[in-house]
Each structure stands twice: as C-alpha cells, then as structure tokens.
Scaffold this motif. Structure first.
Motif, PDB file in Angstrom:
ATOM      1  N   PHE A 131      31.339  31.850  30.635  1.00  0.00           N
ATOM      2  CA  PHE A 131      30.852  33.201  30.352  1.00  0.00           C
ATOM      3  C   PHE A 131      30.328  33.298  28.924  1.00  0.00           C
ATOM      4  CE2 PHE A 131      34.122  34.187  33.654  1.00  0.00           C
ATOM      5  CZ  PHE A 131      33.280  34.797  34.577  1.00  0.00           C
ATOM      6  N   ASN A 132      29.266  34.086  28.786  1.00  0.00           N
ATOM      7  CA  ASN A 132      28.711  34.372  27.464  1.00  0.00           C
ATOM      8  C   ASN A 132      29.168  35.758  26.995  1.00  0.00           C
ATOM      9  OD1 ASN A 132      27.149  34.079  25.144  1.00  0.00           O
ATOM     10  ND2 ASN A 132      25.348  34.991  26.119  1.00  0.00           N
ATOM     11  N   CYS A 133      28.901  36.791  27.807  1.00  0.00           N
ATOM     12  CA  CYS A 133      29.373  38.139  27.498  1.00  0.00           C
ATOM     13  C   CYS A 133      29.350  38.977  28.772  1.00  0.00           C
ATOM     14  CB  CYS A 133      28.515  38.784  26.409  1.00  0.00           C
ATOM     15  SG  CYS A 133      29.146  40.394  25.861  1.00  0.00           S
ATOM     16  N   PRO A 134      30.329  38.815  29.663  1.00  0.00           N
ATOM     17  CA  PRO A 134      30.363  39.614  30.895  1.00  0.00           C
ATOM     18  C   PRO A 134      30.643  41.083  30.563  1.00  0.00           C
ATOM     19  CG  PRO A 134      32.414  38.390  30.635  1.00  0.00           C
ATOM     20  CD  PRO A 134      31.489  37.909  29.549  1.00  0.00           C
ATOM     21  N   SER A 135      30.087  41.983  31.369  1.00  0.00           N
ATOM     22  CA  SER A 135      30.283  43.415  31.088  1.00  0.00           C
ATOM     23  C   SER A 135      30.553  44.193  32.377  1.00  0.00           C
ATOM     24  CB  SER A 135      29.087  43.981  30.319  1.00  0.00           C
ATOM     25  OG  SER A 135      27.874  43.731  31.001  1.00  0.00           O
ATOM     26  N   LYS A 136      29.566  44.882  32.934  1.00  0.00           N
ATOM     27  CA  LYS A 136      29.787  45.712  34.119  1.00  0.00           C
ATOM     28  C   LYS A 136      30.260  44.862  35.298  1.00  0.00           C
ATOM     29  CE  LYS A 136      28.267  49.510  32.175  1.00  0.00           C
ATOM     30  NZ  LYS A 136      29.123  50.685  31.920  1.00  0.00           N
ATOM     31  N   ILE A 137      31.160  45.448  36.105  1.00  0.00           N
ATOM     32  CA  ILE A 137      31.726  44.704  37.222  1.00  0.00           C
ATOM     33  C   ILE A 137      31.845  45.596  38.447  1.00  0.00           C
ATOM     34  CG2 ILE A 137      34.135  45.228  36.611  1.00  0.00           C
ATOM     35  CD1 ILE A 137      34.849  42.343  37.442  1.00  0.00           C
ATOM     36  N   CYS A 138      31.666  45.032  39.635  1.00  0.00           N
ATOM     37  CA  CYS A 138      31.928  45.754  40.884  1.00  0.00           C
ATOM     38  C   CYS A 138      32.378  44.755  41.938  1.00  0.00           C
ATOM     39  CB  CYS A 138      30.711  46.560  41.349  1.00  0.00           C
ATOM     40  SG  CYS A 138      29.259  45.594  41.767  1.00  0.00           S
ATOM     41  N   ASP A 140      32.871  44.053  46.376  1.00  0.00           N
ATOM     42  CA  ASP A 140      32.540  44.497  47.726  1.00  0.00           C
ATOM     43  C   ASP A 140      33.766  44.435  48.627  1.00  0.00           C
ATOM     44  OD1 ASP A 140      32.851  41.859  48.649  1.00  0.00           O
ATOM     45  OD2 ASP A 140      30.713  41.425  48.573  1.00  0.00           O
ATOM     46  N   SER A 141      33.597  44.780  49.900  1.00  0.00           N
ATOM     47  CA  SER A 141      34.733  44.880  50.819  1.00  0.00           C
ATOM     48  C   SER A 141      35.333  43.527  51.170  1.00  0.00           C
ATOM     49  CB  SER A 141      34.310  45.601  52.101  1.00  0.00           C
ATOM     50  OG  SER A 141      33.329  44.851  52.789  1.00  0.00           O
ATOM     51  N   LYS A 142      34.623  42.451  50.869  1.00  0.00           N
ATOM     52  CA  LYS A 142      35.129  41.100  51.124  1.00  0.00           C
ATOM     53  C   LYS A 142      35.705  40.477  49.857  1.00  0.00           C
ATOM     54  CE  LYS A 142      31.823  40.237  54.872  1.00  0.00           C
ATOM     55  NZ  LYS A 142      30.710  39.376  55.366  1.00  0.00           N
ATOM     56  N   GLN A 143      35.928  41.315  48.857  1.00  0.00           N
ATOM     57  CA  GLN A 143      36.432  40.892  47.550  1.00  0.00           C
ATOM     58  C   GLN A 143      35.475  39.956  46.825  1.00  0.00           C
ATOM     59  OE1 GLN A 143      40.528  39.606  48.665  1.00  0.00           O
ATOM     60  NE2 GLN A 143      41.197  41.318  47.385  1.00  0.00           N
ATOM     61  N   GLY A 144      34.193  40.099  47.157  1.00  0.00           N
ATOM     62  CA  GLY A 144      33.170  39.399  46.386  1.00  0.00           C
ATOM     63  C   GLY A 144      32.975  40.107  45.057  1.00  0.00           C
ATOM     64  N   LEU A 145      32.924  39.342  43.979  1.00  0.00           N
ATOM     65  CA  LEU A 145      32.825  39.893  42.625  1.00  0.00           C
ATOM     66  C   LEU A 145      31.387  39.793  42.112  1.00  0.00           C
ATOM     67  CD1 LEU A 145      35.845  38.633  40.467  1.00  0.00           C
ATOM     68  CD2 LEU A 145      35.202  40.980  40.926  1.00  0.00           C
ATOM     69  N   TYR A 146      30.940  40.862  41.490  1.00  0.00           N
ATOM     70  CA  TYR A 146      29.628  40.885  40.840  1.00  0.00           C
ATOM     71  C   TYR A 146      29.847  41.321  39.392  1.00  0.00           C
ATOM     72  CZ  TYR A 146      28.014  41.073  45.699  1.00  0.00           C
ATOM     73  OH  TYR A 146      27.811  40.818  47.036  1.00  0.00           O
ATOM     74  N   VAL A 147      29.272  40.591  38.469  1.00  0.00           N
ATOM     75  CA  VAL A 147      29.461  40.946  37.056  1.00  0.00           C
ATOM     76  C   VAL A 147      28.166  40.717  36.290  1.00  0.00           C
ATOM     77  CG1 VAL A 147      30.337  38.640  36.459  1.00  0.00           C
ATOM     78  CG2 VAL A 147      30.910  40.609  35.020  1.00  0.00           C
ATOM     79  N   VAL A 148      27.844  41.663  35.418  1.00  0.00           N
ATOM     80  CA  VAL A 148      26.656  41.545  34.576  1.00  0.00           C
ATOM     81  C   VAL A 148      26.934  40.545  33.463  1.00  0.00           C
ATOM     82  CG1 VAL A 148      25.099  42.777  33.015  1.00  0.00           C
ATOM     83  CG2 VAL A 148      25.942  43.911  35.101  1.00  0.00           C
ATOM     84  N   GLU A 149      25.993  39.645  33.247  1.00  0.00           N
ATOM     85  CA  GLU A 149      26.146  38.596  32.227  1.00  0.00           C
ATOM     86  C   GLU A 149      24.892  38.513  31.366  1.00  0.00           C
ATOM     87  OE1 GLU A 149      27.638  36.887  30.206  1.00  0.00           O
ATOM     88  OE2 GLU A 149      28.295  34.967  31.053  1.00  0.00           O
ATOM     89  N   VAL A 150      25.081  38.166  30.107  1.00  0.00           N
ATOM     90  CA  VAL A 150      23.963  37.941  29.180  1.00  0.00           C
ATOM     91  C   VAL A 150      23.668  36.442  29.136  1.00  0.00           C
ATOM     92  CG1 VAL A 150      23.179  38.119  26.793  1.00  0.00           C
ATOM     93  CG2 VAL A 150      24.554  39.952  27.786  1.00  0.00           C
ATOM     94  N   LEU A 151      22.409  36.089  29.366  1.00  0.00           N
ATOM     95  CA  LEU A 151      22.025  34.684  29.344  1.00  0.00           C
ATOM     96  C   LEU A 151      21.973  34.152  27.914  1.00  0.00           C
ATOM     97  CD1 LEU A 151      19.080  34.701  31.914  1.00  0.00           C
ATOM     98  CD2 LEU A 151      21.354  33.723  32.265  1.00  0.00           C
ATOM     99  N   PRO A 152      22.191  32.856  27.732  1.00  0.00           N
ATOM    100  CA  PRO A 152      21.989  32.259  26.408  1.00  0.00           C
ATOM    101  C   PRO A 152      20.546  32.474  25.951  1.00  0.00           C
ATOM    102  CG  PRO A 152      23.091  30.732  27.909  1.00  0.00           C
ATOM    103  CD  PRO A 152      22.643  31.883  28.736  1.00  0.00           C
ATOM    104  N   VAL A 153      20.323  32.494  24.661  1.00  0.00           N
ATOM    105  CA  VAL A 153      18.998  32.805  24.104  1.00  0.00           C
ATOM    106  C   VAL A 153      17.912  31.915  24.695  1.00  0.00           C
ATOM    107  CG1 VAL A 153      17.635  32.856  21.979  1.00  0.00           C
ATOM    108  CG2 VAL A 153      19.994  33.673  21.965  1.00  0.00           C
TER     109      VAL A 153
END
Length: 413
Positions: A131-138, A140-153
């Motif tokens: 991870f570089n800088c994970p932020s927003k997270i949500c 789904d009903s199958k416990q799949g994780l989604y997270v906003v990430e910042v890409l390296p420069v």
C-alpha cells in the motif's frame, strides 16, 4: 432576465456575534453503543492518526460496516483492518515494509475489556500488499473489499488538465484481485475520488470530482464499466428559476447511488446573495433550500426532486431574534431509499432521516463531545445503522446508533 451564477460557496459563521442561541425545539437523542476502541500505534490492532494536521480535510482513514463486521482503511499506517463487533482483529492487510510483523495472541481481550469467550476460536489472517496511501473503503455482500489507493509517482498519468493518480484496489477471498481504473481492470487512473460505494448487486460506484462538477463511474460485479455520467454543475436543475428575478448560487454537495436501481441521488444546495444595505454590494450568501434529485444513470436525466428541510437555529440578543437556516450534509441512503442527513451541533450530530417521497421526516440527536473529537468518520449501512469512528487524544472509538429500529417502527406502522 434571470441570471444564474454557478460558483463555489463559502459560508460564514455568525454565531460568535450574538450572546446566546437556542434551538426551536428539543430533539430526542438516540442511545449510542460503544462497541470497541483502537489504540494508536504501529502494531497490528492499532491505527496511526499521528499526523492529522498534515492531511487537513483529506485524512486517508475511513470505515465501513457490513453485516456487523468493521473494515478500517488507515492510510498513514498503510494497512486495512477487518474486525468483528467486539474489536477482535480478523484480517490484516498491510504493507510489510511499513509495519512490524503481527504478533497475534488470541488470549488478549480488546481495548474496552471484552475478552473472547473461552470456547471461541479466533482465526486471524495476514495479507501483504505494498500500500502507498489507502483511503476510502467499501465492502460488497460477498465481503469483497474495495479501497481507494494512490499510485506511485512513476505510474501516475496526466490528461493535460490534471494529474490522474488514484485507482480502486479489489480484494476477495483474502487475496488481491486487481485494480480498477476509469475503463475497468487496469484502466486509466481516476481523477480525485470523493467516495466509493457498492450496491446490492455487488456493483462498484466511484464518485469523482472534476473541473466541471462530478463524474460517476458505475462498474459491474466483474469490474467492467456499465455507466459513465458527468454531472455538470452549470446544467444542474434549479427550482428557483420560477421565483423572482435574482441571482442564485448552487452547490452539488453530494451524490450517492441507489442500492438496487441504476439511479443516483444528487443533493443540491441553493443560496441567495446578501446585499449590504449601505454599500449596495454583495457581502455574503445565505442558504435558501436543499433538493435531492433522482438521476437516471442510464439516460442522465433528472427526476422529480424531494425538498429537504434545512436546520434552523434561533439566535437571540436581548429582545431581538434571528433565525438562521443551514443545509444538512448528505450522509447516505438505506436499502429502502430512506435518505440520511447530518449536521454538527455543540452536543454532537443531528441526524435527519427522510423517506423517499419526503412525506415523513424524523430527527434524532447522536450525542458525543465534539470538543474531545480530533477526527470523525461517519457512514450509514444499508439497514440504516449509523456508524462512526471517533478519534480522541488517546484512542479511537468505534460506535453505532441503531437508527434502523426507527425505520422499522415507521415501516411497520
């Protein structure tokens, strides 16, 4: 001729001018459940919120709740935590270069003193990801994780107008799947991501802020782009067009997807100018009204709006009285399309819950001490439970308010 201007609105606070203030009516509070606390630090069951001042309003820490499980994305420590409602750590997703190796000990209770039952088997998992800088997270009903990430420069892109540097990482079955960009898996990075959501169909909705307003990307369960909608501020509807000839300012405050249909709820706040009587020059703006519009994600057309009452505060000084109205913030939408709004008060938050057609409105006070809270992250689940991560000086509390029982009592009447 009517003239409509579209600008960013800055609200001024007048409360310090007056001697006293009081509300129009007493709002009942709803009981708060303190579920567990997290200490600050670098160990596996701790979070890092040491550099709050550095991030300002974009603190990369958020929390989601699904089915009684809590998912916390902590950007400063470059990790994600999955915990149960007792605060027991179930899964750790972390950057091993930035965090110490976890020292799991199932016999240790959580930080509010609730220990696992003697016959309870605690299985903890560790997933390594750089991870570089994970932020927003949500989730789904199958416990799949989604997270906003910042890409390296070196992996960021530029479209000639702005730097595109964020993607959405996907995890499932405790492993990394891929990342989503604007076109889907492996696509072009997104503009600034304001928030992300999942629907009952396990589809991901990404809300971005762009120069013209907001851009929405709606993905299928498999990650491919279904709908792309640009919500242009200058083309937003204005119900004040039919009123007297005056300048009107508007702000698209938030956009939240419907949980079942291809529909978006667009909250727009409208303001009037305030003209100084002496100089005849505009000195500020004042809140007029709030409307929430359903927007068809397939056609981009707006439907009939619901008007949302503003929060009224009565300010008194001697024998004079002034009523100020302020807009609520749009928090979320339940599975049955009840709309949740909040506003900060000295005693905590007031939550205003409005049914889909605007005919029924309930308000409750969510009590907590604002003065002792350094950072807060609120969300509402599909069932209508308001959850919050409240960070104080020494630890962060995970709490919820069972506002779903209010909805149940109204629906069953």
């Amino acid at each position: 001729m009517k003239k409509i201007l579209y600008i960013s609105v800055v609200l001024f606070s007048f409360s310090s001018i007056f001697v006293s203030c009081k509300k129009n009516s007493v709002i009942s509070s709803i009981s708060r459940d303190d579920l567990f606390s997290l200490k600050y630090g670098n160990f596996e069951n701790q979070i890092n919120l040491f550099d709050l001042a550095e991030y300002g309003d974009t603190i990369p820490t958020s929390m989601a709740m699904k089915g009684g499980f809590f998912y916390i994305s902590n950007g400063e420590s470059k990790k994600l935590l999955e915990l149960n409602s007792y605060g027991d750590l179930l899964t750790l997703y972390h950057n091993k270069e930035e965090n110490p190796a976890p020292l799991f000990n199932a016999s240790v209770g959580n930080s509010v003193g609730v220990s696992p039952k003697a016959n309870e088997v605690t299985t903890k998992k560790v997933i390594e990801y750089p991870f570089n800088c994970p932020s927003k997270i949500c989730v789904d009903s199958k416990q799949g994780l989604y997270v906003v990430e910042v890409l390296p420069v070196e992996r960021q892109e530029n479209d000639g107008k702005r730097t595109l540097k964020q993607v959405v990482l996907r995890f499932n079955n405790n492993s990394f799947i891929d990342y989503l960009g604007q076109q889907g898996p492996g696509g072009t990075p997104f503009p600034y991501i304001y928030n992300i959501y999942t629907t009952a169909n396990n589809e991901l909705v990404v809300i971005c802020i762009v120069p013209d307003g907001h851009e929405v990307f709606w993905f299928s369960e498999t990650g491919y782009l279904l709908h792309n909608i640009l919500i242009n501020t200058k083309d937003a509807p204005n119900p004040l067009d039919d009123e007297e000839d005056r300048t009107t300012y508007l702000k698209v405050e938030n956009i939240i997807p419907d949980n079942k249909d291809y529909k978006l709820f667009v909250k727009i706040d409208y303001y009037n100018p305030v003209i100084d009587e002496t100089s005849k020059v505009q000195s500020s703006v004042e809140f007029n009204s709030t409307y929430v519009y359903p927007l068809d994600a397939k056609t981009g057309k707006y439907g009939k709006p619901v008007q949302i009452p503003g929060y009224e505060e009565v300010i008194t000084q001697g024998f004079s009285k002034i009523v100020y109205k302020n807009p609520y913030d749009f928090l979320g939408v339940s599975n049955s399309n009840w709309l949740f709004f909040t506003i900060t008060t000295p005693k905590g938050y007031i939550v205003q819950i409005v049914d889909p057609d605007g005919s029924r409105i309930i308000k409750r006070l969510l009590e907590f001490n604002n003065d002792k809270i350094l950072f807060q992250n609120f969300s509402v689940s599909g069932e209508g439970i308001v959850t919050a991560l409240l960070a104080g000086k020494e630890h962060a509390d995970v709490v919820w308010w069972r506002t779903d029982s209010l909805l149940d009592s109204l629906v069953n009447k």
